[in-house]
Design a protein around this motif. Structure first.
Motif, PDB file in Angstrom:
ATOM      1  N   GLY A 250       0.804  -1.222   0.000  1.00  0.00           N
ATOM      2  CA  GLY A 250       0.000   0.000   0.000  1.00  0.00           C
ATOM      3  C   GLY A 250       0.836   1.271   0.000  1.00  0.00           C
ATOM      4  N   CYS A 254       1.390  -2.757  -4.748  1.00  0.00           N
ATOM      5  CA  CYS A 254       0.050  -3.319  -4.589  1.00  0.00           C
ATOM      6  C   CYS A 254      -0.120  -4.544  -5.490  1.00  0.00           C
ATOM      7  CB  CYS A 254      -1.038  -2.287  -4.851  1.00  0.00           C
ATOM      8  SG  CYS A 254      -1.194  -1.786  -6.565  1.00  0.00           S
ATOM      9  N   TYR A 263      -5.510  -4.837  -4.196  1.00  0.00           N
ATOM     10  CA  TYR A 263      -5.234  -5.086  -2.779  1.00  0.00           C
ATOM     11  C   TYR A 263      -3.868  -4.480  -2.423  1.00  0.00           C
ATOM     12  CZ  TYR A 263      -8.794  -8.705  -3.498  1.00  0.00           C
ATOM     13  OH  TYR A 263      -9.943  -9.382  -3.821  1.00  0.00           O
ATOM     14  N   PRO A 264      -3.610  -4.245  -1.142  1.00  0.00           N
ATOM     15  CA  PRO A 264      -2.309  -3.676  -0.786  1.00  0.00           C
ATOM     16  C   PRO A 264      -1.136  -4.612  -1.114  1.00  0.00           C
ATOM     17  CG  PRO A 264      -3.867  -3.454   1.036  1.00  0.00           C
ATOM     18  CD  PRO A 264      -4.508  -4.345   0.018  1.00  0.00           C
ATOM     19  N   THR A 272      -9.630  -2.931  -1.917  1.00  0.00           N
ATOM     20  CA  THR A 272      -9.524  -1.464  -1.905  1.00  0.00           C
ATOM     21  C   THR A 272     -10.213  -0.826  -3.109  1.00  0.00           C
ATOM     22  OG1 THR A 272      -7.446  -1.418  -3.143  1.00  0.00           O
ATOM     23  CG2 THR A 272      -7.256  -1.606  -0.752  1.00  0.00           C
ATOM     24  N   ILE A 283      -7.862   4.525  -7.222  1.00  0.00           N
ATOM     25  CA  ILE A 283      -7.845   3.533  -6.136  1.00  0.00           C
ATOM     26  C   ILE A 283      -6.567   3.727  -5.325  1.00  0.00           C
ATOM     27  CG2 ILE A 283      -7.733   1.073  -5.563  1.00  0.00           C
ATOM     28  CD1 ILE A 283      -9.359   0.530  -8.119  1.00  0.00           C
ATOM     29  N   TRP A 284      -5.443   3.845  -6.028  1.00  0.00           N
ATOM     30  CA  TRP A 284      -4.150   3.957  -5.343  1.00  0.00           C
ATOM     31  C   TRP A 284      -4.116   5.182  -4.424  1.00  0.00           C
ATOM     32  CZ3 TRP A 284      -0.094   1.269  -3.983  1.00  0.00           C
ATOM     33  CH2 TRP A 284       1.051   1.954  -3.553  1.00  0.00           C
ATOM     34  N   SER A 287      -8.400   5.443  -2.249  1.00  0.00           N
ATOM     35  CA  SER A 287      -9.172   4.410  -1.559  1.00  0.00           C
ATOM     36  C   SER A 287      -8.994   4.574  -0.042  1.00  0.00           C
ATOM     37  CB  SER A 287      -8.696   3.034  -2.003  1.00  0.00           C
ATOM     38  OG  SER A 287      -8.759   2.129  -0.926  1.00  0.00           O
ATOM     39  N   GLN A 289      -9.350   2.431   2.195  1.00  0.00           N
ATOM     40  CA  GLN A 289      -8.634   1.272   2.767  1.00  0.00           C
ATOM     41  C   GLN A 289      -7.127   1.412   2.551  1.00  0.00           C
ATOM     42  OE1 GLN A 289     -11.186   1.094   0.611  1.00  0.00           O
ATOM     43  NE2 GLN A 289     -12.847   0.080   1.714  1.00  0.00           N
ATOM     44  N   MET A 290      -6.730   1.826   1.324  1.00  0.00           N
ATOM     45  CA  MET A 290      -5.294   2.039   1.059  1.00  0.00           C
ATOM     46  C   MET A 290      -4.756   3.096   2.017  1.00  0.00           C
ATOM     47  SD  MET A 290      -3.631   0.419  -1.366  1.00  0.00           S
ATOM     48  CE  MET A 290      -3.940  -0.562  -2.828  1.00  0.00           C
ATOM     49  N   ASN A 291      -5.538   4.144   2.190  1.00  0.00           N
ATOM     50  CA  ASN A 291      -5.058   5.228   3.046  1.00  0.00           C
ATOM     51  C   ASN A 291      -4.993   4.807   4.510  1.00  0.00           C
ATOM     52  OD1 ASN A 291      -4.352   7.234   1.196  1.00  0.00           O
ATOM     53  ND2 ASN A 291      -6.500   7.699   0.826  1.00  0.00           N
TER      54      ASN A 291
END
Ligand code: SF4
Ligand code: SF4
Lengths: 376, 98
Positions: A250, A254, A263-264, A272, A283-284, A287, A289-291
């Protein structure tokens, strides 16, 4: 070179660039390895156009290291079209394959892709042991024939050796085989749980005694056993723990599944976003979730921040911790490994909650790290 | 001295990161990081523009450098990159470079 890679990672991290991506092109496979849990049916893989568009997006986002993996990459009829597109975008290309389908024509085409390396799974130097693991009769012979064709063409070949109870005694044989082929050798001494948290395949893995042997074999360590198994020097001071990030997942790396899920990491099944609805860069960068993964430093880990192993003897995997129910918790597999390595009791072994799989996981493929020895 | 033409080797991996070009030579898996001037040369290496023109047109225009010194440095750099299979160098235009 290691120094340069470190500098590059730091720059990428500072600029928020995804330096490396593993893209699994398919989960379909011609082998049925005993430690592989993938559903090999096609549940809607990205098509050629979608993948080529994704490659364009990744190049634009700054991705440099691109690993194409699976399943078996050559099960895709459009593999070379995809890989040639990746080559034209000047990615540093790494391929993972079982090499069973590599004949002269494929070897020539792979050579023309100028990959940085081609990693081939080899479980034993004995055909019957390898084939019993891959569950494809004749696969040992075919994999090695493919490896030889690549090596003859000057392609850098890496033999990846996952260690389990039934092939543990063969790793020196695989090392010798790699040397004979002029191939590099990488060993993964641990089996990790399925992505849905199911830990049943862990029974295939080697025990503590064997792991101790691995941790004391200089040919596998790249350092002296004394240094490798030295006492832990942590816990880290609070200010260092504040700075220290758990790993590249992440942050600069990824993983993307054949269905476009991001996903990470290959070993961190936190969804994510999906590329069919959202651009890769969005997304990168955006997102939640990534953050969230990015926001975690060692200081935020309730158990691991106090553990004496956190300064080097344990490279805790947040993905494994996530699979056990809490991405900020310890990973029991890493606790066990650090204990085996040093003999020093670990915070997480006392405080570890009973493993509970995270909910709503989707299947993604697990692959070993790029390091010579995947000790995490 | 004869005219030098340079072209990027299509087999290498390359990506710009923070103003510098990262290059992986497939020949020996060596990783390079080109500084800003070397990156400018790499990007201009189209096989048909003479190195001297790249130096005057790109380097001297974008960076504050003395043309004679810049050309000498560029020739050295180009020779090094050729050695590692990163650039192709020729005394004639390299037609298949694009
Ligand atoms: S530690 Fe785990 S999550 Fe992090 S990069 Fe390694 S495998 Fe991925
Ligand atoms: S995972 Fe276990 S060994 Fe590693 S730092 Fe956390 S508690 Fe310590």
């Amino acid at each position: 070179m290691t120094q340069l890679i470190r500098e590059m990672s730091n720059t990428a991290q500072r600029l928020g660039v995804p330096l490396g991506v593993q893209l699994d092109l398919t989960y379909r496979c011609n082998e049925r390895c005993v430690h592989c849990y993938l559903d090999h049916d096609d549940h809607g893989e990205m098509n050629t156009a979608e993948i080529k568009d994704l490659l364009d997006q990744m190049a634009e986002a700054g991705v440099f290291f691109l690993t194409l993996s699976g399943g078996e990459i050559l099960m895709r009829r459009d593999f070379f079209e995809i890989a040639q597109h990746a080559r034209s975008l000047m990615f540093c290309l790494k391929l993972k394959t079982n090499a069973v389908m590599i004949h002269k024509a494929e070897a020539d085409r792979i050579k023309a892709l100028a990959p940085e390396s081609v990693q081939i799974s080899v479980y034993s130097h004995r055909p019957e042991v390898h084939d019993a693991i891959s569950k494809l009769p004749g696969s040992f012979k075919r994999s090695l024939a493919g490896a030889r064709l690549l090596a003859e063409r000057g392609v850098k070949v890496i033999f990846a050796n996952v260690l389990m109870r039934n092939n543990f005694q063969d790793y020196t044989g695989v090392q010798e085989l790699a040397a004979e082929f002029g191939a590099q050798y990488t060993v993964d001494p641990t089996i990790t749980p399925m992505m849905d948290g199911d830990r049943s395949i862990l029974n295939l893995g080697i025990g503590q005694t064997e792991l101790q042997q691995v941790f004391r074999d200089p040919s596998l360590l790249g350092t002296s056993p004394e240094e490798f198994c030295d006492l832990p020097k942590g816990p880290l001071a609070e200010e260092d723990a504040m700075e220290m990030l758990p790993c590249s997942a992440g942050h600069t790396f990824c993983y993307i599944s054949p269905y476009g899920d991001v996903y990470p990491c290959v070993q961190f099944p936190l969804p994510t976003g999906n590329l069919r609805t959202t651009k890769f860069i969005d997304i990168w960068k955006h997102s939640p979730q990534m953050n969230e993964v990015r926001s975690i430093t060692v200081n935020d880990l309730p158990v691991c921040s106090t553990c004496s192993h956190n300064s080097g003897t344990c490279a805790r995997c947040p993905g494994l911790a996530y699979m056990e129910g809490n991405m900020r918790g310890p990973s029991s597999l890493d606790c066990e490994k650090s204990y085996t390595r040093t003999g020093v009791v670990i915070a997480g072994m006392m405080a570890h909650p009973k493993a509970k799989p995270a909910a709503g996981l989707e299947q993604i493929h697990l692959a070993s790290n790029e390091n010579v020895v995947n000790f995490r | 001295m004869s005219t030098i033409y340079i072209a990027r080797n299509k087999d290498v991996a390359a990506r710009k990161l923070g103003g510098e070009m990262m290059i992986m030579s497939g020949r020996d898996s060596t990783l390079f990081s080109l500084n800003q001037t070397a990156t400018a040369i790499w990007q201009a290496a189209d096989g048909v523009t003479p190195l001297a023109d790249i130096v005057t047109g790109k380097l001297c225009a974008e960076f504050d450098v003395d043309p004679a010194v810049a050309l000498r440095d560029a020739e050295e750099l180009v020779a090094g990159l050729e050695e590692h299979g990163i650039l192709k160098v020729s005394n004639a235009p390299i037609v298949d470079a694009q």
